[in-house]
Motif scaffolding. Structure first.
Motif, mmCIF file in Angstrom:
data_model
loop_
_atom_site.group_PDB
_atom_site.id
_atom_site.type_symbol
_atom_site.label_atom_id
_atom_site.label_comp_id
_atom_site.label_asym_id
_atom_site.label_seq_id
_atom_site.Cartn_x
_atom_site.Cartn_y
_atom_site.Cartn_z
ATOM 1 N N ASN A 15 0.829 -1.132 -0.177
ATOM 2 C CA ASN A 15 0.004 -0.049 0.041
ATOM 3 C C ASN A 15 0.883 1.279 -0.073
ATOM 4 O O ASN A 15 1.699 1.518 0.887
ATOM 5 C CB ASN A 15 -0.806 -0.022 1.314
ATOM 6 C CG ASN A 15 -1.708 1.268 1.359
ATOM 7 O OD1 ASN A 15 -1.884 2.010 0.365
ATOM 8 N ND2 ASN A 15 -2.098 1.444 2.544
ATOM 9 N N SER A 16 0.921 2.036 -0.984
ATOM 10 C CA SER A 16 1.560 3.216 -1.032
ATOM 11 C C SER A 16 0.840 4.251 -0.737
ATOM 12 O O SER A 16 1.386 5.563 -0.927
ATOM 13 C CB SER A 16 2.266 3.250 -2.373
ATOM 14 O OG SER A 16 1.114 3.570 -3.564
ATOM 15 N N GLY A 17 -0.331 4.310 -0.142
ATOM 16 C CA GLY A 17 -0.970 5.557 0.405
ATOM 17 C C GLY A 17 -2.379 5.518 -0.229
ATOM 18 O O GLY A 17 -3.014 4.679 -0.930
ATOM 19 N N GLY A 18 -2.983 6.833 -0.348
ATOM 20 C CA GLY A 18 -4.119 7.135 -1.030
ATOM 21 C C GLY A 18 -5.254 7.090 0.044
ATOM 22 O O GLY A 18 -5.100 7.035 1.298
ATOM 23 N N GLY A 57 -2.833 2.206 -4.432
ATOM 24 C CA GLY A 57 -2.352 3.583 -4.009
ATOM 25 C C GLY A 57 -1.563 4.124 -5.020
ATOM 26 O O GLY A 57 -0.849 3.318 -5.844
ATOM 27 N N PRO A 58 -1.408 5.474 -5.122
ATOM 28 C CA PRO A 58 -0.569 6.080 -5.960
ATOM 29 C C PRO A 58 0.939 5.948 -5.641
ATOM 30 O O PRO A 58 1.211 5.996 -4.440
ATOM 31 C CB PRO A 58 -1.076 7.613 -6.210
ATOM 32 C CG PRO A 58 -1.507 7.875 -4.835
ATOM 33 C CD PRO A 58 -2.108 6.463 -4.400
ATOM 34 N N ILE A 59 1.790 5.984 -6.353
ATOM 35 C CA ILE A 59 3.180 5.808 -6.117
ATOM 36 C C ILE A 59 3.763 7.137 -5.957
ATOM 37 O O ILE A 59 3.962 8.068 -6.702
ATOM 38 C CB ILE A 59 3.861 5.187 -7.247
ATOM 39 C CG1 ILE A 59 3.315 3.690 -7.442
ATOM 40 C CG2 ILE A 59 5.517 4.982 -6.734
ATOM 41 C CD1 ILE A 59 3.222 2.725 -6.214
ATOM 42 N N THR A 60 4.264 7.567 -4.671
ATOM 43 C CA THR A 60 4.958 8.410 -4.482
ATOM 44 C C THR A 60 6.421 8.616 -4.407
ATOM 45 O O THR A 60 6.938 7.359 -4.552
ATOM 46 C CB THR A 60 4.487 9.022 -2.847
ATOM 47 O OG1 THR A 60 4.896 7.944 -2.047
ATOM 48 C CG2 THR A 60 2.824 9.276 -2.812
#
Length: 138
Positions: A15-18, A57-60
């Motif tokens: 999980n990269s966020g969002g 999630g979007p990749i930051t």
């Protein structure tokens, strides 16, 4: 015969966020309603044991190096699933100062599952296509 047809599919989740909507739908696939474990799909706690990497999630910029490291730790053959619009393209977060985009900007993605959030049933179909079930007719 596909490699994944010879054994169970072991999945690692990144999980990269969002907004976590796709994370909730991913966990829903593990619950008794969909019960992916009856199909041999197992969620594992280490990328070193995983066959499939599921990215949500979007990749930051902060998550990019961690995603690359996790991908490199996975044994061959390995597959990557981008679950949700954010993991596919960056979603509503695309264009943000810290967002690189979708998972394909960092690692090769085999299956993209768009949706906000993506439905667990579509995720099951994607796992079946990776396993070669639809293609082999079994």
């Amino acid at each position: 015969m596909s490699y994944f047809r010879k054994k169970s599919i072991w999945v690692y989740h990144f999980n990269s966020g969002g907004c976590n909507g796709c994370d909730i739908e991913f966990v829903d696939a593990l619950t008794p309603k969909y019960d992916v474990e009856r199909l041999g799909v197992q969620l594992v706690s280490s990328p070193r044991h995983a066959d499939v990497l599921v990215v949500t999630g979007p990749i930051t910029t902060m998550a990019a190096r961690a995603l690359r490291n996790i991908y490199e730790q996975m044994p061959e053959p390995k597959k990557v699933v981008a679950l949700g619009t954010c993991a596919c393209t960056g979603g509503i977060f695309a264009g943000g100062y810290n967002v690189i985009g979708g998972a394909d900007k960092v690692v090769p993605v085999d299956v993209k599952i768009p949706g906000c959030p993506a439905h667990p049933g579509v995720f099951l179909k994607a796992l079946a296509s990776l396993a070669g079930v639809e293609r082999d007719g079994g």
